[in-house]
Design a protein around this motif. Structure first.
Motif, PDB file in Angstrom:
ATOM      1  N   LYS A 277      12.083   2.456  -4.261  1.00  0.00           N
ATOM      2  CA  LYS A 277      10.873   2.070  -4.972  1.00  0.00           C
ATOM      3  C   LYS A 277       9.979   1.266  -4.030  1.00  0.00           C
ATOM      4  N   HIS A 279       6.634  -1.000  -3.726  1.00  0.00           N
ATOM      5  CA  HIS A 279       5.691  -1.818  -4.493  1.00  0.00           C
ATOM      6  C   HIS A 279       4.386  -1.961  -3.701  1.00  0.00           C
ATOM      7  N   HIS A 280       3.295  -1.600  -4.339  1.00  0.00           N
ATOM      8  CA  HIS A 280       1.969  -1.727  -3.721  1.00  0.00           C
ATOM      9  C   HIS A 280       1.149  -2.766  -4.486  1.00  0.00           C
ATOM     10  N   THR A 281       0.400  -3.563  -3.735  1.00  0.00           N
ATOM     11  CA  THR A 281      -0.482  -4.560  -4.335  1.00  0.00           C
ATOM     12  C   THR A 281      -1.844  -4.511  -3.657  1.00  0.00           C
ATOM     13  N   LYS A 286      -1.563  -3.689  -9.244  1.00  0.00           N
ATOM     14  CA  LYS A 286      -0.242  -3.466  -8.679  1.00  0.00           C
ATOM     15  C   LYS A 286       0.347  -2.181  -9.243  1.00  0.00           C
ATOM     16  N   ALA A 287       1.259  -1.561  -8.473  1.00  0.00           N
ATOM     17  CA  ALA A 287       1.948  -0.360  -8.950  1.00  0.00           C
ATOM     18  C   ALA A 287       3.228  -0.174  -8.153  1.00  0.00           C
ATOM     19  N   PHE A 289       5.802   2.866  -6.829  1.00  0.00           N
ATOM     20  CA  PHE A 289       5.868   4.310  -6.607  1.00  0.00           C
ATOM     21  C   PHE A 289       7.262   4.722  -6.156  1.00  0.00           C
TER      22      PHE A 289
END
Length: 423
Positions: A277, A279-281, A286-287, A289
């Motif tokens: 997983k 994590h993008h910010t 935020k999401a 993927f």
């Protein structure tokens, strides 16, 4: 560290080819791109080298030659009596080469001691093997072996520098096994460092040994390595805030057949599945993927991150065929620069890679001229390896333009005037 690799009569590498990591006397970028050895014969060794050439020129064969050598060192002691080396491929396009042995040799610097080890082989047997050890300026010949065609036996000569049960090791070495491999299997402490370099100190990624995600996945399950990988990725994509592995258990049904009774049995079990997983910010939100939602370049970079961080820490030698696959040229530059950073590469890790990315040739501060090599396919289909330094380029020469204009050779020959391909 790898000082030099030689091979002869392997696939398209018909004549002896030599790849050297010995730095020239040029002082440019010497403090960052090379490591001092204290040896008169090789005062500095390069931390990286790149090989250019057209498709099918022989670049990959150079890596496969080193890979094949490693395989024989690691596996020949387990060869059965009379078992052939079926995957050995001498140069096949002239009758003389087909019947000649294939040769390999490496020179290594291990814990301040220089080892020069090599062997010659046919599909049926080892026909020669030797080891020189430089504990001082003058080499010690620890052992030499050659096949005597008249007697049909291997003849051994041992030097006083090799300690241990030499007669026992000789007697246990079959014609299709290396003395080095058998001696280490029988507890030779003196030869162990050389064998261990092939086993643990050399990492190769190519079509025969593709990059696996498992090493990085295991690192992601540990807090400190996970943070190092996260920081590695964040340096290339500032929206990546974190990365983790989510493990789930899934039911698995297995079916077994007893061939003697014809009875069929089913068993239920559990299997662990690992999902990455990312994590993008951003300023907008935020999401999280799944890894499969990331680009192929990000995936390749992630799977490279674990091995590269480990290689830099331990001072290993990494060999990669087509490093630029799915990676932007700036990412390739960043990976190469990791090996040149004195603070990040404190153990003498080395990188050898092939590429078609010509922009690297003129990337500021990326490569010294003695780090650049070319492979060219000759009219008789044999390959020749040669360094850029053979052409004595000026310090400010536009290397990419010179290469693409054919100044250094190693370009594809294109014969289709209707498409404008006429080199």
């Amino acid at each position: 560290m790898l000082v030099e690799f030689r091979t002869k009569n392997f696939r398209s590498l018909r004549d002896e080819q030599v790849l050297s990591f010995v730095a020239s006397t040029d002082k440019t970028l010497l403090d960052t791109h090379a490591l001092g050895t204290g040896l008169k014969a090789a005062p500095h060794l390069l931390k990286s080298a790149v090989v250019y050439g057209a498709n099918a020129s022989g670049k990959s064969n150079l890596i496969k030659a080193l890979q094949y050598m490693r395989g024989v060192v690691l596996e020949s002691a387990a060869q059965q009596p009379g078992q052939r080396f079926d995957k050995l491929q001498p140069f096949k396009l002239d009758s003389a080469s087909v019947s000649q042995p294939t040769e390999f040799e490496v020179t290594l610097l291990l814990n301040g001691v220089r080892y020069q080890y090599g062997f010659a082989m046919t599909a049926h047997r080892i026909v020669g093997e030797h080891l020189l050890v430089y504990k001082a300026f003058k080499p010690q010949r620890w052992f030499e072996r050659h096949f005597d065609t008249e007697s049909g036996k291997d003849i051994y000569e041992f030097g006083s520098g090799l300690k241990g049960a030499k007669n026992l090791w000789e007697g246990a070495t079959r014609p299709n096994a290396l003395f080095l491999s058998v001696a280490v299997q029988l507890n030779s402490d003196a030869l162990r460092p050389l064998f261990d370099w092939f086993a643990d100190g050399l990492v190769i990624f190519n079509e025969l040994s593709p990059l696996s995600p498992q090493f990085t996945l295991q690192m992601l399950k540990q807090e400190t390595p996970r943070k190092a990988i996260r920081d590695f990725l964040r340096a290339t994509d500032n929206s990546i805030a974190d990365i983790e592995v989510a493990s789930t258990q899934t039911a698995v049904r297995s079916i077994h057949f007893d061939l003697t009774t014809g009875k069929r049995e089913e068993e239920m079990g559990e299997q662990t599945l690992d999902e990455v997983k990312v994590h993008h910010t951003t300023d907008q939100g935020k999401a999280v993927f799944d890894l499969m939602d990331e680009s192929s370049g990000t995936q390749n970079l992630l799977f490279l991150a674990g091995p590269i961080l480990d290689i830099l820490k331990k001072g290993l030698t990494l060999v990669v065929d087509e490093l630029d696959t799915s990676l932007h040229t700036l990412l390739v530059q960043a990976l190469v620069r990791l090996f040149h950073q004195p603070d990040g590469n404190t153990s003498g890790a080395q990188l050898l890679f092939t590429t078609h990315d010509t922009s690297l040739l003129d990337a500021y501060g990326l490569l010294r001229r003695d780090q650049i090599w070319f492979v060219e396919k000759n009219p008789d289909q044999s390959s020749t390896l040669f360094p850029l330094t053979d052409f004595s380029p000026r310090k400010n020469e536009a290397l990419e333009r010179g290469y693409l204009q054919g100044r250094y050779g190693a370009l594809p020959f294109l014969r289709n005037p209707s498409l404008g391909l006429t080199r």
